[in-house]
Design a protein around this motif. Sequence first.
Motif, PDB file in Angstrom:
ATOM      1  N   LYS A 159       0.811  -1.217   0.000  1.00 40.65           N
ATOM      2  CA  LYS A 159       0.000   0.000   0.000  1.00 40.65           C
ATOM      3  C   LYS A 159       0.846   1.270   0.000  1.00 40.65           C
ATOM      4  O   LYS A 159       0.438   2.289  -0.522  1.00 40.65           O
ATOM      5  N   GLY A 160       2.016   1.228   0.618  1.00 43.07           N
ATOM      6  CA  GLY A 160       2.825   2.425   0.721  1.00 43.07           C
ATOM      7  C   GLY A 160       2.241   3.389   1.743  1.00 43.07           C
ATOM      8  O   GLY A 160       1.344   3.037   2.508  1.00 43.07           O
ATOM      9  N   SER A 161       2.734   4.621   1.745  1.00 44.63           N
ATOM     10  CA  SER A 161       2.247   5.602   2.705  1.00 44.63           C
ATOM     11  C   SER A 161       2.383   7.008   2.141  1.00 44.63           C
ATOM     12  O   SER A 161       3.136   7.244   1.199  1.00 44.63           O
ATOM     13  N   THR A 162       1.653   7.935   2.742  1.00 42.93           N
ATOM     14  CA  THR A 162       1.682   9.337   2.348  1.00 42.93           C
ATOM     15  C   THR A 162       1.834  10.188   3.594  1.00 42.93           C
ATOM     16  O   THR A 162       0.961  10.181   4.470  1.00 42.93           O
ATOM     17  N   SER A 163       2.920  10.919   3.690  1.00 47.27           N
ATOM     18  CA  SER A 163       3.145  11.796   4.835  1.00 47.27           C
ATOM     19  C   SER A 163       2.328  13.071   4.696  1.00 47.27           C
ATOM     20  O   SER A 163       2.047  13.530   3.591  1.00 47.27           O
ATOM     21  N   PHE A 171      -0.396   8.666   6.322  1.00 47.80           N
ATOM     22  CA  PHE A 171      -1.534   7.825   5.953  1.00 47.80           C
ATOM     23  C   PHE A 171      -1.058   6.569   5.238  1.00 47.80           C
ATOM     24  O   PHE A 171      -0.013   6.569   4.576  1.00 47.80           O
ATOM     25  N   VAL A 172      -1.835   5.502   5.332  1.00 43.62           N
ATOM     26  CA  VAL A 172      -1.589   4.307   4.541  1.00 43.62           C
ATOM     27  C   VAL A 172      -2.085   4.556   3.121  1.00 43.62           C
ATOM     28  O   VAL A 172      -3.184   5.077   2.916  1.00 43.62           O
ATOM     29  N   GLY A 173      -1.277   4.204   2.124  1.00 43.82           N
ATOM     30  CA  GLY A 173      -1.701   4.328   0.737  1.00 43.82           C
ATOM     31  C   GLY A 173      -1.423   5.683   0.130  1.00 43.82           C
ATOM     32  O   GLY A 173      -0.735   6.533   0.702  1.00 43.82           O
ATOM     33  N   LYS A 220      -0.133   5.378  14.902  1.00 40.64           N
ATOM     34  CA  LYS A 220       1.242   5.110  15.332  1.00 40.64           C
ATOM     35  C   LYS A 220       2.228   6.174  14.838  1.00 40.64           C
ATOM     36  O   LYS A 220       3.319   6.308  15.385  1.00 40.64           O
ATOM     37  N   THR A 221       1.837   6.932  13.806  1.00 39.31           N
ATOM     38  CA  THR A 221       2.738   7.945  13.239  1.00 39.31           C
ATOM     39  C   THR A 221       2.416   9.367  13.687  1.00 39.31           C
ATOM     40  O   THR A 221       3.190  10.286  13.407  1.00 39.31           O
ATOM     41  N   ILE A 222       1.308   9.556  14.379  1.00 41.67           N
ATOM     42  CA  ILE A 222       0.831  10.912  14.644  1.00 41.67           C
ATOM     43  C   ILE A 222       1.691  11.635  15.688  1.00 41.67           C
ATOM     44  O   ILE A 222       2.019  11.097  16.740  1.00 41.67           O
TER      45      ILE A 222
END
Length: 225
Positions: free
Chosen positions: A35-39, A49-51, A179-181
């Motif tokens: 899915k990857g991620s978007t900062s 975010f995921v995706g 978990k990233t916030i």
Amino acid sequence: MEKKNMIIIAAVVILAVVVVAGFIFISGSSDDSSKGSTSFSSPFMAGSFVGNVSLENDSLEYVHSYKDKAHDIEYNITTMDNASALMEIYEFQGIEGPEKRTFNGQEWNIYFGEAVPNNGDNNNNSTDSKSTMGIIICEVQKENQGYVINIIFGNNSDVNFTKNTYGDSYINYVEPLLKTISLKESKDVPSVAEQFGLSQDEFNHQIDLIRQYEAGNTSVLEGSV
């Protein structure tokens, strides 16, 4: 309509705006590392975010909207002086929770709900599984500032939504985000009262009416629609 009942109507309107079901998929999670991620980074919150998620609206400094178009997921992040009071209104309207989870030393309150998109048909009150949206709301209240993340899984989403922390929607999208916030302190925090178009005294009074109603005094809402 008596002004004492405005908060009940306003709560419905705000929930509808924030989420702009029924049947629940009971499914195990599917681990998809592709899915990857978007900062992202806003004046009050940052994370990932995921995706593939795009910024949709940042016209107001205290609320930003993002969209995962491939999976029909919308993310609305906002800050205010009293997020706990906002969640009292949501709970009054039927949002379920909270579940409590701690990430990076910060305890989040996590709520679950469903909604039917407003398609303009005032006679359509059904909760057809094909037209329902899943909602997960994550909230933190610090001493002088609250933070809220609304995640809306649209009726065209391919994500299996569950109103708990065990399904695809939470495990593969919400939890990785939390978990990233990192939360940022703001100098000028908008009030919940202002967002309802009320003075602070009016807002406090109407929160008190909700609490009276929940305590069994149903007469406080007599005359409401």
